[in-house]
Scaffold this active site. Structure first.
Site, PDB file in Angstrom:
ATOM      1  N   SER A  67      34.688  44.499  56.264  1.00  0.00           N
ATOM      2  CA  SER A  67      33.977  44.629  57.541  1.00  0.00           C
ATOM      3  C   SER A  67      34.683  43.842  58.649  1.00  0.00           C
ATOM      4  O   SER A  67      34.273  43.908  59.804  1.00  0.00           O
ATOM      5  CB  SER A  67      32.541  44.120  57.388  1.00  0.00           C
ATOM      6  OG  SER A  67      32.561  42.763  56.985  1.00  0.00           O
ATOM      7  N   HIS A  97      40.368  33.792  49.583  1.00  0.00           N
ATOM      8  CA  HIS A  97      39.081  33.115  49.375  1.00  0.00           C
ATOM      9  C   HIS A  97      38.903  32.578  47.955  1.00  0.00           C
ATOM     10  O   HIS A  97      37.789  32.291  47.545  1.00  0.00           O
ATOM     11  CB  HIS A  97      37.936  34.072  49.745  1.00  0.00           C
ATOM     12  CG  HIS A  97      37.875  34.364  51.215  1.00  0.00           C
ATOM     13  ND1 HIS A  97      37.202  35.436  51.765  1.00  0.00           N
ATOM     14  CD2 HIS A  97      38.433  33.708  52.274  1.00  0.00           C
ATOM     15  CE1 HIS A  97      37.337  35.421  53.080  1.00  0.00           C
ATOM     16  NE2 HIS A  97      38.088  34.394  53.411  1.00  0.00           N
ATOM     17  N   ARG A 109      28.625  36.067  38.865  1.00  0.00           N
ATOM     18  CA  ARG A 109      29.641  36.915  39.495  1.00  0.00           C
ATOM     19  C   ARG A 109      30.889  37.013  38.602  1.00  0.00           C
ATOM     20  O   ARG A 109      31.529  38.062  38.529  1.00  0.00           O
ATOM     21  CB  ARG A 109      30.007  36.361  40.879  1.00  0.00           C
ATOM     22  CG  ARG A 109      28.806  36.444  41.829  1.00  0.00           C
ATOM     23  CD  ARG A 109      29.196  36.162  43.239  1.00  0.00           C
ATOM     24  NE  ARG A 109      30.229  37.084  43.664  1.00  0.00           N
ATOM     25  CZ  ARG A 109      31.112  36.824  44.622  1.00  0.00           C
ATOM     26  NH1 ARG A 109      31.080  35.672  45.251  1.00  0.00           N
ATOM     27  NH2 ARG A 109      32.021  37.710  44.949  1.00  0.00           N
ATOM     28  N   ASN A 158      38.977  39.157  48.174  1.00  0.00           N
ATOM     29  CA  ASN A 158      38.160  39.240  46.956  1.00  0.00           C
ATOM     30  C   ASN A 158      38.518  38.139  45.970  1.00  0.00           C
ATOM     31  O   ASN A 158      39.665  37.708  45.890  1.00  0.00           O
ATOM     32  CB  ASN A 158      38.331  40.603  46.285  1.00  0.00           C
ATOM     33  CG  ASN A 158      37.853  41.721  47.186  1.00  0.00           C
ATOM     34  OD1 ASN A 158      37.165  41.463  48.166  1.00  0.00           O
ATOM     35  ND2 ASN A 158      38.215  42.949  46.877  1.00  0.00           N
ATOM     36  N   VAL A 159      37.506  37.762  45.186  1.00  0.00           N
ATOM     37  CA  VAL A 159      37.707  36.697  44.210  1.00  0.00           C
ATOM     38  C   VAL A 159      37.800  37.253  42.787  1.00  0.00           C
ATOM     39  O   VAL A 159      37.969  36.497  41.831  1.00  0.00           O
ATOM     40  CB  VAL A 159      36.607  35.617  44.341  1.00  0.00           C
ATOM     41  CG1 VAL A 159      36.744  34.895  45.676  1.00  0.00           C
ATOM     42  CG2 VAL A 159      35.195  36.200  44.223  1.00  0.00           C
ATOM     43  N   ASP A 160      37.671  38.585  42.648  1.00  0.00           N
ATOM     44  CA  ASP A 160      37.881  39.201  41.333  1.00  0.00           C
ATOM     45  C   ASP A 160      39.388  39.375  41.095  1.00  0.00           C
ATOM     46  O   ASP A 160      40.200  39.144  41.996  1.00  0.00           O
ATOM     47  CB  ASP A 160      37.134  40.550  41.232  1.00  0.00           C
ATOM     48  CG  ASP A 160      37.678  41.589  42.214  1.00  0.00           C
ATOM     49  OD1 ASP A 160      38.893  41.896  42.156  1.00  0.00           O
ATOM     50  OD2 ASP A 160      36.902  42.110  43.045  1.00  0.00           O
TER      51      ASP A 160
END
Ligand code: OAD
Length: 229
Positions: free
Chosen positions: A174, A106, A58, A89-91
């Site tokens: 979501s 997160h 990822r 998001n972790v990006d």
């Protein structure tokens, strides 16, 4: 509520057009990788190599991705507003688009941390974490990611930023994962509140729902807010 404050709350859908998979759409990450194996403390205990490989892939994917028009439009809101981005998001696409205050609920792919002390974090950029990579306390490094059953970061800061905002834009989530999802209920009654997503059964109370792609709708909304400010 402060008329110069904007809160943008994002999920995987804001990065989908950059080529990063979402989680719950058909063919999303949790279809292909059982969440309990790769994103839980028990998965880590049972098979740390599998977990490291999942996040190494990822991280490599995120490193190749580029910010899309939604990330860029959100960053441009800073021309006139005091903006906080709260992201699941972790990006790092918000940062790379130019957003200066981003709270990663997160965690972040570009950091590793000690298994013994969660305050010991290390910037690793795009590099993989391997079994045997240790922190200064001599324990294995793990991804700086919040797994299921763990407590998200920055919840209090995020809640306060929601409470203060005159404009709230929710994009590409979501709203299925707590406690992050419930943060939207902290948005002031009088704030202008819009939710952009491809599919959702119903938007949170008080939010105008705009169905469509983030890369198309978010720039239009941001331009309108900037023009009116
Ligand atoms: P989900 O995969 O649950 O939801 C993504 C949402 O984005 C869906 O509602 C899609 O309809 C929408 N979407 C997809 N493509 C879009 C596009 N181009 N434009 C606009 N919307 C689009 O992802 P999240 O809500 O972010 O947690 O998931 C929340 C958390 O669940 C993640 O942070 C992750 C996951 O388990 C952890 O790993 C701890």
């Amino acid at each position: 509520m402060n008329s110069h404050k904007v809160l943008v709350f994002t999920g995987a859908g804001v990065s989908a057009e950059s080529g990063i998979s979402t989680f719950r759409d058909s063919g999303g990450l949790w279809d292909n990788y059982p969440v309990e194996l790769v994103a839980s403390p028990s998965g880590w205990r049972n098979n740390p190599k599998l977990v490291l490989e999942f996040y190494n892939r990822r991280r490599a994917n995120a490193a190749q991705a580029q910010p899309n028009p939604a990330h860029i439009a959100i960053a441009e809101l800073e021309k006139k507003f005091d903006v906080t981005v709260v992201t699941q998001n972790v990006d790092d696409l918000h940062e790379r688009a130019g957003s200066s205050r981003v709270l990663h609920l997160h965690g972040e792919l570009s950091k590793a941390r000690s298994c013994l002390d969660e305050n010991l974090t290390y910037s690793i950029g795009n590099k993989p974490i391997q079994l045997g990579d240790k922190c200064e306390l001599d324990s294995q490094l793990r991804p700086h990611i919040v797994w299921f059953g763990e407590i998200p970061f920055f919840l209090d800061e995020a809640k306060n930023a929601f409470k203060d905002a005159a404009y709230v834009l929710v994009v590409g989530t979501s709203l299925q994962v707590e406690p992050a999802a419930s943060l939207v209920n902290s948005a002031p009654f009088k704030a202008k509140k819009i939710m952009v997503t491809l599919e959702i059964e119903h938007s949170p109370k008080g939010f105008e729902l705009q169905r469509g792609k983030a890369g198309q709708l978010v720039p239009l909304i941001c331009r309108q807010w900037l023009t009116r400010a």
